[in-house]
Structures are given as C-alpha cells and as structure tokens.
Design a protein around this motif. Structure first.
Motif, PDB file in Angstrom:
ATOM      1  N   PRO A  73     -26.896 -26.512 -28.820  1.00  0.00           N
ATOM      2  CA  PRO A  73     -28.197 -27.196 -28.798  1.00  0.00           C
ATOM      3  C   PRO A  73     -28.090 -28.702 -29.032  1.00  0.00           C
ATOM      4  CG  PRO A  73     -28.200 -25.397 -30.399  1.00  0.00           C
ATOM      5  CD  PRO A  73     -26.832 -25.475 -29.816  1.00  0.00           C
ATOM      6  N   ARG A  74     -27.036 -29.134 -29.704  1.00  0.00           N
ATOM      7  CA  ARG A  74     -26.889 -30.565 -30.002  1.00  0.00           C
ATOM      8  C   ARG A  74     -26.127 -31.312 -28.913  1.00  0.00           C
ATOM      9  NH1 ARG A  74     -26.020 -27.419 -34.153  1.00  0.00           N
ATOM     10  NH2 ARG A  74     -23.772 -27.473 -33.946  1.00  0.00           N
ATOM     11  N   SER A  75     -25.090 -30.691 -28.343  1.00  0.00           N
ATOM     12  CA  SER A  75     -24.225 -31.429 -27.426  1.00  0.00           C
ATOM     13  C   SER A  75     -24.245 -30.916 -25.984  1.00  0.00           C
ATOM     14  CB  SER A  75     -22.786 -31.401 -27.947  1.00  0.00           C
ATOM     15  OG  SER A  75     -22.314 -30.076 -28.047  1.00  0.00           O
ATOM     16  N   GLY A  76     -24.980 -29.849 -25.710  1.00  0.00           N
ATOM     17  CA  GLY A  76     -25.053 -29.317 -24.358  1.00  0.00           C
ATOM     18  C   GLY A  76     -23.923 -28.345 -24.053  1.00  0.00           C
ATOM     19  N   PHE A  77     -23.599 -28.208 -22.763  1.00  0.00           N
ATOM     20  CA  PHE A  77     -22.596 -27.244 -22.333  1.00  0.00           C
ATOM     21  C   PHE A  77     -21.188 -27.760 -22.571  1.00  0.00           C
ATOM     22  CE2 PHE A  77     -19.701 -25.568 -19.085  1.00  0.00           C
ATOM     23  CZ  PHE A  77     -19.803 -24.231 -19.350  1.00  0.00           C
ATOM     24  N   SER A  78     -20.314 -26.862 -23.010  1.00  0.00           N
ATOM     25  CA  SER A  78     -18.904 -27.190 -23.206  1.00  0.00           C
ATOM     26  C   SER A  78     -18.070 -26.031 -22.684  1.00  0.00           C
ATOM     27  CB  SER A  78     -18.604 -27.416 -24.691  1.00  0.00           C
ATOM     28  OG  SER A  78     -17.219 -27.366 -24.933  1.00  0.00           O
ATOM     29  N   GLU A  79     -17.229 -26.314 -21.692  1.00  0.00           N
ATOM     30  CA  GLU A  79     -16.355 -25.273 -21.141  1.00  0.00           C
ATOM     31  C   GLU A  79     -15.377 -24.777 -22.195  1.00  0.00           C
ATOM     32  OE1 GLU A  79     -14.851 -22.559 -18.397  1.00  0.00           O
ATOM     33  OE2 GLU A  79     -16.691 -23.729 -18.357  1.00  0.00           O
ATOM     34  N   THR A  80     -14.889 -25.660 -23.029  1.00  0.00           N
ATOM     35  CA  THR A  80     -13.966 -25.276 -24.102  1.00  0.00           C
ATOM     36  C   THR A  80     -14.650 -24.333 -25.079  1.00  0.00           C
ATOM     37  OG1 THR A  80     -12.888 -27.421 -23.911  1.00  0.00           O
ATOM     38  CG2 THR A  80     -12.454 -26.170 -25.911  1.00  0.00           C
ATOM     39  N   GLU A  81     -15.882 -24.643 -25.450  1.00  0.00           N
ATOM     40  CA  GLU A  81     -16.651 -23.790 -26.359  1.00  0.00           C
ATOM     41  C   GLU A  81     -16.937 -22.431 -25.713  1.00  0.00           C
ATOM     42  OE1 GLU A  81     -18.531 -22.914 -29.953  1.00  0.00           O
ATOM     43  OE2 GLU A  81     -17.345 -24.673 -29.431  1.00  0.00           O
ATOM     44  N   ARG A  82     -17.268 -22.443 -24.433  1.00  0.00           N
ATOM     45  CA  ARG A  82     -17.538 -21.203 -23.714  1.00  0.00           C
ATOM     46  C   ARG A  82     -16.290 -20.317 -23.688  1.00  0.00           C
ATOM     47  NH1 ARG A  82     -16.373 -18.433 -19.771  1.00  0.00           N
ATOM     48  NH2 ARG A  82     -15.015 -19.987 -18.856  1.00  0.00           N
ATOM     49  N   GLU A  83     -15.128 -20.906 -23.414  1.00  0.00           N
ATOM     50  CA  GLU A  83     -13.879 -20.143 -23.377  1.00  0.00           C
ATOM     51  C   GLU A  83     -13.523 -19.580 -24.751  1.00  0.00           C
ATOM     52  OE1 GLU A  83     -11.056 -22.845 -21.691  1.00  0.00           O
ATOM     53  OE2 GLU A  83     -11.773 -22.500 -19.650  1.00  0.00           O
ATOM     54  N   ALA A  84     -13.731 -20.369 -25.794  1.00  0.00           N
ATOM     55  CA  ALA A  84     -13.462 -19.889 -27.155  1.00  0.00           C
ATOM     56  C   ALA A  84     -14.369 -18.717 -27.498  1.00  0.00           C
ATOM     57  CB  ALA A  84     -13.652 -21.025 -28.161  1.00  0.00           C
ATOM     58  N   ASN A  85     -15.643 -18.821 -27.144  1.00  0.00           N
ATOM     59  CA  ASN A  85     -16.574 -17.731 -27.415  1.00  0.00           C
ATOM     60  C   ASN A  85     -16.284 -16.508 -26.552  1.00  0.00           C
ATOM     61  OD1 ASN A  85     -18.016 -18.934 -29.500  1.00  0.00           O
ATOM     62  ND2 ASN A  85     -19.288 -20.060 -28.070  1.00  0.00           N
ATOM     63  N   GLU A  86     -15.778 -16.721 -25.350  1.00  0.00           N
ATOM     64  CA  GLU A  86     -15.376 -15.597 -24.497  1.00  0.00           C
ATOM     65  C   GLU A  86     -14.224 -14.821 -25.153  1.00  0.00           C
ATOM     66  OE1 GLU A  86     -13.183 -15.161 -20.237  1.00  0.00           O
ATOM     67  OE2 GLU A  86     -14.941 -16.479 -20.284  1.00  0.00           O
ATOM     68  N   ARG A  87     -13.257 -15.547 -25.719  1.00  0.00           N
ATOM     69  CA  ARG A  87     -12.162 -14.882 -26.439  1.00  0.00           C
ATOM     70  C   ARG A  87     -12.697 -14.126 -27.652  1.00  0.00           C
ATOM     71  NH1 ARG A  87      -9.769 -19.669 -24.927  1.00  0.00           N
ATOM     72  NH2 ARG A  87     -10.163 -20.660 -26.943  1.00  0.00           N
ATOM     73  N   ARG A  88     -13.680 -14.706 -28.332  1.00  0.00           N
ATOM     74  CA  ARG A  88     -14.275 -14.061 -29.500  1.00  0.00           C
ATOM     75  C   ARG A  88     -14.995 -12.770 -29.089  1.00  0.00           C
ATOM     76  NH1 ARG A  88     -14.145 -12.600 -34.526  1.00  0.00           N
ATOM     77  NH2 ARG A  88     -16.074 -12.835 -35.643  1.00  0.00           N
TER      78      ARG A  88
END
Length: 124
Positions: A73-88
């Motif tokens: 919500p603060r910084s928008g979309f992040s591919e790195t964050e999406r990939e980390a959450n996908e692993r989670r």
C-alpha cells in the motif's frame, strides 16, 4: 470451529474441540510467528486424529505481513516482494499438506491483505 490463533499447540486445541462433537476444524495460523512455530509432528498428529474421528481439517494461512499480490500500500507493486510471497505461499501449502498427506485440504489465503478498499461517500 477454529483453533485459538494465539496458540501453536494445535494438537491440544484440536483435541479440546473434538470433545464437543464438531465435524470441521480450521487451524488458525493467522500469525506468521505462531504458524512457523507449529511443530511438524503436531500437524501429523492432527492428521491421525482427523482420520480417527472423521473430522475435516482446513488451514487459515498467515495474513499479517504477507500480500500475495505483490502490492504494498505504501510503495506499490514489487516483483521481488511478489516472488518472496509466492515462495511463502508454497511453504505454507507444503506445511499444510502434513494435515492430510493423502489428499487435499482447504487453505484460506487473503489475496490483498492491507490494501485499502474503495470508499463509499454519502450522496450529496
């Protein structure tokens, strides 16, 4: 019926709930710290209990600190964050599979945790 989300001792929680005659129990792993501290052996024991009693088990995945869409919500979309959450998500699904290694169980995820919804304004 759900287990206490503040407790990692899900075996005790499930045993207590079974005595009331429930037919479906959801393991509340909503806190990442609690979910990660649930011993694998307890997941296997809950599987054995569910087979013995005929109770269906589901899992509620952690919600805080994980947004599977990759949008912050603060910084928008992040591919790195999406990939980390996908692993989670993969890790959560693999751990949840211990509750029924011979089949499937429902695992509840919140896909947009922390993203504000639209605001409805009263008519002028």
């Amino acid at each position: 019926m759900t287990t206490d989300p503040r407790s990692a001792n899900i075996l005790q929680e499930v045993s207590t709930k079974l005595s009331s005659g429930v037919k479906q129990i959801e393991i509340e792993g909503v806190s990442p710290e609690i979910f990660d501290s649930i011993p694998k052996q307890q997941l296997k024991e809950v599987n054995r209990l569910s087979k013995l009693t005929g109770v269906d088990v589901s899992m509620h995945a952690p919600v805080s600190g994980m947004n599977v869409s990759g949008i912050d919500p603060r910084s928008g979309f992040s591919e790195t964050e999406r990939e980390a959450n996908e692993r989670r998500v993969k890790d959560i699904l693999l751990r949840s599979h211990e509750l029924n290694p011979d089949g499937n169980i429902p695992v509840n995820f919140h896909s947009a945790e922390g993203i504000p919804g639209s605001q409805l304004l009263p008519p002028e």
